[in-house]
Design a protein around this motif. Structure first.
Motif, short mmCIF file in Angstrom:
data_model
loop_
_atom_site.label_atom_id
_atom_site.label_comp_id
_atom_site.label_asym_id
_atom_site.label_seq_id
_atom_site.Cartn_x
_atom_site.Cartn_y
_atom_site.Cartn_z
N GLY A 49 -53.68 24.08 2.56
CA GLY A 49 -54.63 25.18 2.43
C GLY A 49 -55.99 24.90 3.02
O GLY A 49 -56.75 25.82 3.31
N SER A 50 -56.34 23.64 3.21
CA SER A 50 -57.62 23.27 3.82
C SER A 50 -57.44 21.96 4.58
O SER A 50 -56.38 21.32 4.49
CB SER A 50 -58.71 23.11 2.74
N LEU A 51 -58.47 21.58 5.30
CA LEU A 51 -58.38 20.33 6.06
C LEU A 51 -58.21 19.13 5.13
O LEU A 51 -57.43 18.22 5.41
CB LEU A 51 -59.64 20.16 6.93
N GLY A 52 -58.92 19.15 4.00
CA GLY A 52 -58.81 18.05 3.05
C GLY A 52 -57.43 17.96 2.43
O GLY A 52 -56.86 16.86 2.30
N ARG A 53 -56.86 19.10 2.03
CA ARG A 53 -55.51 19.08 1.45
C ARG A 53 -54.48 18.61 2.48
O ARG A 53 -53.57 17.85 2.15
CB ARG A 53 -55.14 20.47 0.94
N ARG A 102 -38.08 26.46 11.70
CA ARG A 102 -37.31 25.28 12.07
C ARG A 102 -38.11 24.34 12.97
O ARG A 102 -37.80 23.16 13.07
CB ARG A 102 -36.03 25.70 12.78
N TRP A 103 -39.16 24.85 13.62
CA TRP A 103 -39.95 24.01 14.52
C TRP A 103 -40.82 23.01 13.76
O TRP A 103 -41.38 22.08 14.35
CB TRP A 103 -40.82 24.87 15.42
N THR A 104 -40.98 23.21 12.46
CA THR A 104 -41.78 22.25 11.70
C THR A 104 -41.13 20.87 11.64
O THR A 104 -41.80 19.88 11.33
CB THR A 104 -41.99 22.77 10.26
N VAL A 105 -39.83 20.82 11.93
CA VAL A 105 -39.16 19.51 11.97
C VAL A 105 -39.79 18.64 13.05
O VAL A 105 -40.01 17.42 12.85
CB VAL A 105 -37.66 19.69 12.21
N LEU A 106 -40.10 19.23 14.20
CA LEU A 106 -40.76 18.48 15.27
C LEU A 106 -42.13 18.00 14.82
O LEU A 106 -42.56 16.88 15.16
CB LEU A 106 -40.87 19.33 16.52
N TYR A 107 -42.82 18.83 14.08
CA TYR A 107 -44.17 18.47 13.59
C TYR A 107 -44.09 17.24 12.68
O TYR A 107 -44.81 16.25 12.89
CB TYR A 107 -44.77 19.67 12.86
N PHE A 108 -43.24 17.29 11.69
CA PHE A 108 -43.15 16.17 10.75
C PHE A 108 -42.53 14.93 11.39
O PHE A 108 -42.96 13.80 11.13
CB PHE A 108 -42.34 16.59 9.52
N ALA A 109 -41.52 15.15 12.25
CA ALA A 109 -40.86 14.01 12.88
C ALA A 109 -41.82 13.26 13.81
O ALA A 109 -41.88 12.03 13.81
CB ALA A 109 -39.63 14.46 13.65
N SER A 110 -42.58 14.00 14.62
CA SER A 110 -43.52 13.35 15.53
C SER A 110 -44.62 12.63 14.75
O SER A 110 -45.05 11.53 15.14
CB SER A 110 -44.12 14.38 16.48
N VAL A 133 -56.02 15.47 13.95
CA VAL A 133 -55.31 16.42 14.81
C VAL A 133 -54.13 17.05 14.08
O VAL A 133 -53.96 18.28 14.08
CB VAL A 133 -54.85 15.71 16.10
N TYR A 134 -53.32 16.23 13.40
CA TYR A 134 -52.15 16.76 12.71
C TYR A 134 -52.56 17.59 11.49
O TYR A 134 -51.85 18.53 11.11
CB TYR A 134 -51.21 15.64 12.32
N SER A 135 -53.68 17.25 10.85
CA SER A 135 -54.15 18.06 9.73
C SER A 135 -54.57 19.44 10.19
O SER A 135 -54.27 20.46 9.53
CB SER A 135 -55.31 17.35 9.03
N MET A 136 -55.26 19.50 11.32
CA MET A 136 -55.66 20.80 11.85
C MET A 136 -54.46 21.63 12.27
O MET A 136 -54.39 22.84 12.00
CB MET A 136 -56.61 20.61 13.03
N VAL A 137 -53.48 20.98 12.90
CA VAL A 137 -52.26 21.70 13.30
C VAL A 137 -51.52 22.20 12.07
O VAL A 137 -51.03 23.35 12.02
CB VAL A 137 -51.36 20.79 14.16
N GLY A 138 -51.41 21.36 11.03
CA GLY A 138 -50.74 21.79 9.81
C GLY A 138 -51.48 22.93 9.13
O GLY A 138 -50.86 23.85 8.59
N ASP A 171 -50.98 29.43 5.29
CA ASP A 171 -50.64 30.67 4.59
C ASP A 171 -49.38 30.52 3.74
O ASP A 171 -49.28 31.09 2.64
CB ASP A 171 -50.45 31.81 5.59
N ASP A 172 -48.40 29.75 4.22
CA ASP A 172 -47.14 29.62 3.50
C ASP A 172 -47.13 28.47 2.49
O ASP A 172 -46.34 28.50 1.55
CB ASP A 172 -46.00 29.41 4.51
N ASP A 173 -47.96 27.47 2.70
CA ASP A 173 -48.00 26.33 1.78
C ASP A 173 -49.46 25.94 1.52
O ASP A 173 -49.93 24.88 1.94
CB ASP A 173 -47.23 25.14 2.38
N PRO A 174 -50.22 26.81 0.84
CA PRO A 174 -51.65 26.52 0.62
C PRO A 174 -51.88 25.32 -0.29
O PRO A 174 -52.95 24.71 -0.24
CB PRO A 174 -52.17 27.81 -0.02
N GLU A 175 -50.89 24.97 -1.11
CA GLU A 175 -51.08 23.82 -2.00
C GLU A 175 -51.22 22.51 -1.23
O GLU A 175 -51.97 21.62 -1.65
CB GLU A 175 -49.90 23.74 -2.98
#
Length: 304
Positions: free
Chosen positions: A176-180, A206-214, A158-163, A169-173
């Motif tokens: 960039g894909s589900l595997g990465r 700034r909302w990415t903080v919630l993503y990583f924190a959760s 779930v979090y990989s798909m959300v990421g 687009d901003d961090d393809p490294e």
């Protein structure tokens, strides 16, 4: 002949059991396992193998013969109750490892033979109670671990798909894909590179903080603590199993070997009770006994 086979099996089992339960036997087998492990380590050096090939091969045959003799002695200790030998998982494991090492296909395949020799090292666990408890706990924790892996895989997906949706687009490294994305988040669950990931996410929003924190809260704290709880419960169950096995073994030592032994003990108990009863004095006032003291019942006052 059937009458002689029962006592002979019991005598063989009793003698073998004394050998197996002795400290010298346990120490000897443990030293053989350690020596076998050291021999395997020596064989990883090509120069030593070339210079001492015949000696190393002879030592391997001697170790295999010693382990075969050990299994035979352990089986003889259960000659009066053969089924009990196979009820112990460690006995079954030892028998399989030694039997496969003697099989022709294993002797012809060097890779299989090395793996079987490596499995002998695991036999040292049966002589170390704490290690044995850990091994049993690992086996008992497998169902809970599988559930943990399913929940962790679902969370990671779930979090990989959300990421991927928000950061590809901003961090393809890294997304960039589900595997990465799954690889990046798998590293983040160990808190490795969390600071760099958060800084890269802040450059996007700034909302990415919630993503990583959760994700860190659910993955690194909740799931890992659940896994620790599963392992601790399994360790407690393994300790109870080990204690129960020890008490069962002690009870088995005192248990009669077969029905004839039970009948013999019952006969001895009855003979002892009969002798005890014959030594008791006759009870007073028993039925049929006479007494010279005759007493008259009192006459009621109105009939005097």
């Amino acid at each position: 002949m059937p009458h002689r086979s029962g006592p002979s099996r019991r005598a063989l089992a009793a003698r073998s059991r004394r050998v197996v339960d002795s400290a010298a036997f346990t120490t000897t087998v443990f030293c053989l396992i350690v020596g076998n492990a050291a021999l395997m380590g020596i064989e990883t050096y090509d120069g030593v193998v070339q210079d001492w090939h015949d000696g190393l091969e002879l030592a391997e045959h001697l170790f295999l013969a010693a382990f075969t003799l050990e299994i035979l002695v352990r089986a003889a200790a259960h000659a009066d109750r053969p089924r009990d030998f196979f009820r112990d998982p460690w006995n079954v494991f030892d028998l399989v490892v030694v039997a496969l090492a003697l099989a022709p296909f294993a002797r012809e395949n060097a890779t299989v033979l090395r793996l079987l020799r490596l499995a002998r090292v695991l036999r040292a666990a049966r002589f170390l109670p704490q290690v044995r408890i850990v091994v049993v706990a690992i086996g008992k924790s497998l169902p809970g671990t599988l559930s943990f892996l399913l929940v962790g895989t679902l969370l990671l997906y779930v979090y990989s798909m959300v990421g991927w949706v928000f950061l590809a687009d901003d961090d393809p490294e890294h997304f960039g894909s589900l595997g990465r994305a799954a690889l990046t988040l798998s590293l983040l669950i160990t808190l490795d590179g969390l600071g760099d990931a958060v800084r890269a996410g802040l450059e996007v929003s700034r909302w990415t903080v919630l993503y990583f924190a959760s994700y860190v809260l659910l993955g690194s704290f909740v799931l890992v603590n659940l896994l620790i709880g599963v392992v601790i419960n399994s360790l407690e169950e393994a300790r109870q199993v080990e204690a129960g096995s020890a008490s069962a073994a002690a009870t088995a030592e005192d248990r009669p070997a077969d029905a004839d032994e039970i009948r013999r003990r019952i006969g001895e108990a009855r003979a002892a009770l009969d002798a005890l009863e014959r030594g008791l004095p006759a009870p007073t006032g028993a039925p049929g006994s006479t007494s010279g003291d005759v007493r008259t019942a009192p006459v009621p006052a109105g009939r005097a």
